[in-house]
Design an enzyme around this catalytic site. Structure first.
Site, PDB file in Angstrom:
ATOM      1  N   ASP A 192     -23.011  22.362 -13.323  1.00 14.27           N
ATOM      2  CA  ASP A 192     -21.984  22.523 -12.299  1.00 14.27           C
ATOM      3  C   ASP A 192     -20.795  21.607 -12.594  1.00 14.27           C
ATOM      4  OD1 ASP A 192     -20.835  23.534 -10.021  1.00 14.27           O
ATOM      5  OD2 ASP A 192     -22.383  22.821  -8.654  1.00 14.27           O
TER       6      ASP A 192
ATOM      7  N   GLU B 288     -14.374  20.564 -13.625  1.00 16.32           N
ATOM      8  CA  GLU B 288     -12.993  21.023 -13.478  1.00 16.32           C
ATOM      9  C   GLU B 288     -12.025  19.910 -13.077  1.00 16.32           C
ATOM     10  OE1 GLU B 288     -15.948  24.131 -12.052  1.00 16.32           O
ATOM     11  OE2 GLU B 288     -15.342  22.188 -11.230  1.00 16.32           O
TER      12      GLU B 288
ATOM     13  N   ASP C 121     -17.967  29.204  -6.050  1.00 17.75           N
ATOM     14  CA  ASP C 121     -18.185  29.175  -4.600  1.00 17.75           C
ATOM     15  C   ASP C 121     -17.405  30.286  -3.905  1.00 17.75           C
ATOM     16  OD1 ASP C 121     -19.613  26.957  -5.234  1.00 17.75           O
ATOM     17  OD2 ASP C 121     -18.220  25.511  -4.369  1.00 17.75           O
TER      18      ASP C 121
END
Length: 742
Positions: free
Chosen positions: A417, A420, A483
């Site tokens: 995950d 970014e 998400d």
């Protein structure tokens, strides 16, 4: 970035200089260079106090032509640069001059430029047709008052030409009219931001363009100059590759071969994944109840995933199980694996200050630093978190060693995950440029984890569930859409993102079934189940609520069971498609553009896709089951009902929760497995060859290969339909059945 104020003027404070006149051209056997003044030269004095733009061209691979525009060449290149594993050691081009024109040719692609007079570039296909061109404003630089130097290029758009790709973008599927910045961000699926920024676009005219710059690249796709695709970087040099087709599939294959073909995920990863969800409460008893509940309801489960809170709060990541909740992790993993499951755990590359690893990493110098030499930290996500510096080989090995402990405990894969929110006011171990590292960080992160898995589990057994990526990230599958909200709108956003990503060189893609944020209405959940289980990879995951099907009613259990078993039956076909993606770069989930490039309607369709070459999937985005979808040319058979439809045509249908438009094209031979219980069973046991020959179809021959679980060919079947009869020739002695449909 936009530089102009309308067609005639520049924006305030912006000064542009365009390659205007050819002053010199130099040709080697496989390269060329041109030197262009930025104004007309009518006398000797015009050459003084005036810049040149240097334009260099070569071919990094067959069918790919690289163009580099440079203003000042003395700037030190800090890196990073994209790895190009498919680049040739020498330029794969030939050059020649004819009259006042110089040409560089690589495979079916030719670059043509004048050797004198007005500067311009034309790119021609193998038939001599101009694919695109850089005209009078096509090669340039701009300066901005107060600082800032931008190189930019413009490539012409033809009438009706559409542009696709640029990463996993949730904005409209056709990118014409959009301003798109390549800049990694954690913005969810309902914004213009993207987790996976890929500076590559695919044109409906049968070519692609890759901007070879890992930092911020700004695209104006028919938005500033409506007949041009403009791309710019804040740098002294801009390099872009024009990639030949002529078909979109061939463009993608060349691009993927250049930047890295995707690894083949293990067959077990194509089954259903179930997670704990994110902020929900869970322990081993909860996990066991989920796993046993799936088995009791006849829903096959392949992978169980532990999300963030398998570790202690404030200590992400220390890669240690929360002993208060999971006192016996090795025993628990063994007990779950005894139930036939693979295990995945969540990780990220951030080390919270409370983690014991923070002090260790700080002492060894493994974290990204500020210009003043301090460890860069902030509190957005984990308190006082630092970033692992993957430009430091020792830090990478340290991070991998922590993960190896988990692999030794029995973990099979990692959800990688984040990656970014990478700051630009920092210093990297290897001296990398901070702006260029912002997007590129995720590549080093996913590469480190994937290579560890391959080393420890063996090639063909490594799989990630990754959120962020840049060009080349397709080598480390699988990626999921990030998400999203729990709504039909978010479901369609996710599909748009996946279609754009698949046209950016990524072979495998997934999404959170039911949506991540919020709790889906049962109708949304059931419709999303069908879509998710007809994607390359399928995961039930949420944020603050569980995603076990019985939370959404008995019918949701039935739908989950039905489509999981259907996917398992499709595995002989689907894994063959996966092998093709691995070998060619053509994705498993394909926008209609890839299979029907000559159909103008297919170029714009964004609510359906081809699952491999022969199966069309049109998810239902409504509660009442109404769906409008496009049927390309030919006769198609509903896989679930046996009904036939004929295209090209738009159709409106109503489907129950146990159905959706799932069509098989005429002439297809669909290999179906008999084992509905698992994705990685013995596919040749009881194999069914379903031959689709609707009325009116002429004779045909089709060769079908069924892979084994390593991707090698297990059996090949030559199917001949002639005179209304089917004949099958095969070298295997394993029994199979033939079903003629139509």
């Amino acid at each position: 970035m936009k530089f102009t104020d309308g067609f005639w003027q520049m924006r305030s404070g912006v000064h542009a200089s365009y390659a205007t006149e050819v002053r010199d051209v130099s040709l080697d056997a496989d390269r060329l260079a041109a030197y262009a003044s930025v104004k007309r030269v009518t006398r000797r004095g015009d050459t003084l106090n005036a810049p040149l733009i240097t334009v260099e061209a070569h071919a990094p691979a067959e069918g790919v032509i690289a163009v580099r525009l440079t203003h000042h060449s003395g700037r030190r290149r800090k890196g990073p640069d994209f790895e190009l594993p498919g680049a040739a050691q020498q330029s794969a081009a030939t050059t020649r001059t004819e009259g006042a024109t110089a040409e560089l040719t690589s495979g079916p692609l030719t670059l043509r430029l004048p050797t004198e007079g007005t500067f311009g570039l034309e790119f021609l296909d193998g038939d001599g047709r101009v694919l695109t061109s850089a005209g009078r404003k096509g090669s340039a630089y701009a300066t901005v008052d107060g600082g800032g130097h931008h190189m930019f290029a413009q490539l012409a758009l033809g009438v009706g030409e559409t542009v696709h790709g640029l990463g996993e973008r949730f904005t409209p599927y056709v990118k014409n009219g959009q301003s798109v910045d390549m800049w990694q961000a954690d913005g969810g699926t309902s914004s213009e931001q993207a987790y996976k920024n890929i500076p590559f676009y695919l044109s409906s005219r049968g070519y692609g363009v890759f901007v070879n710059h890992p930092g911020k690249v700004s695209f104006e796709v028919g938005s500033e100059a409506v007949g041009q695709v403009q791309f710019s970087v804040e740098d002294q040099t801009l390099e872009y590759f024009v990639i030949a087709g002529p078909t979109p599939k061939e463009v993608l294959s060349r691009y993927a071969a250049l930047t890295g073909l995707p690894a083949l995920p293990p067959a077990w990863s194509f089954g259903l994944w179930l997670t704990t969800s994110f902020t929900t409460s869970y322990d081993e008893a909860t996990v066991t109840s989920f796993v046993d509940g799936m088995a009791e309801r006849g829903i096959p489960l392949s992978v169980f995933h532990f999300d963030c809170f398998w570790m202690r709060e404030y200590q992400w990541c220390d890669f240690e199980w929360d002993s208060a909740v999971f006192p016996d992790p090795e025993g628990m993993i063994a007990r779950l694996k005894d139930k036939g499951l693979k295990i995945c755990v969540w990780i990220n590359p951030y080390i919270g200050q409370k983690s014991a690893l923070f002090e260790e990493g700080a002492e060894k110098g493994y974290f990204v630093l500020t210009p003043g030499g301090d460890i860069w930290q902030w509190d957005k996500w984990q308190a006082g978190m630092a970033l692992v510096d993957f430009t430091n080989p020792e830090a990478t090995a340290w991070f991998q060693a922590k993960l190896k402990v988990l692999l030794d405990q029995g973990v099979d894969g990692f959800k990688t995950d984040f990656g970014e929110r990478i700051p630009t006011d920092v210093v990297w171990h290897d001296g990398s440029d901070a702006e260029r590292m912002h997007n590129y960080y995720t590549h080093l992160y996913n590469k480190a984890v994937f290579e560890l898995l391959e080393k420890e589990r063996g090639q063909g057994e490594a799989v990630l569930f990754a959120r962020s990526a840049t060009a080349g990230g397709q080598q480390y599958p699988v990626h999921w859409g990030g998400d999203c909200w729990s709504s039909f709108e978010a479901m369609s956003e996710s599909l748009r993102g996946g279609l754009s990503l698949s046209l950016s060189g990524f072979g495998f893609w997934s999404h959170d079934i039911g949506g991540f944020e919020g709790t889906p209405d049962p109708a949304v959940f059931k419709r999303w189940l069908a879509f998710g289980l007809l994607s390359s990879h399928s995961r039930l995951h949420g944020s603050s609520s569980y995603r076990v099907p019985w939370e959404f009613g008995d019918e949701a259990v039935d739908v989950a069971r039905q489509f999981t078993r259907l996917k398992h039956r499709l595995m002989p076909y689907l894994y063959g498609v996966a092998v093709e993606a691995h070998r060619t770069g053509v994705p498993t989930m394909r926008p209609l553009l890839l299979e029907f490039p000559d159909d103008p309607t297919a170029r714009t369709v964004d609510r359906e896709y081809m699952l491999g070459p022969d199966v069309l999937v049109a998810p239902v985005f409504t509660d009442d089951g109404q769906v409008e979808y496009y049927v390309p040319e030919g006769t198609w058979t509903h896989l679930l009902t046996g009904d036939t439809v004929t295209g090209p045509a738009w159709r409106r249908e109503t489907h129950g929760f146990d159905s959706l438009p799932l069509l098989v094209r005429q002439g297809a031979v669909l290999p179906l497995g008999a084992d509905e219980s698992r994705p990685d069973g013995e596919w040749l046991d009881g194999l069914e060859l379903r031959v689709h020959v609707p009325a009116g179809t002429g004779d045909f021959t089709r060769t079908v290969s069924v892979p084994d679980r390593t991707g090698a060919v297990a059996a090949t079947y030559e199917v001949v339909y002639e005179g209304g009869e089917v004949r099958v020739t095969t070298g295997t002695d394993r029994p199979y059945t033939v079903t003629v449909v139509g």
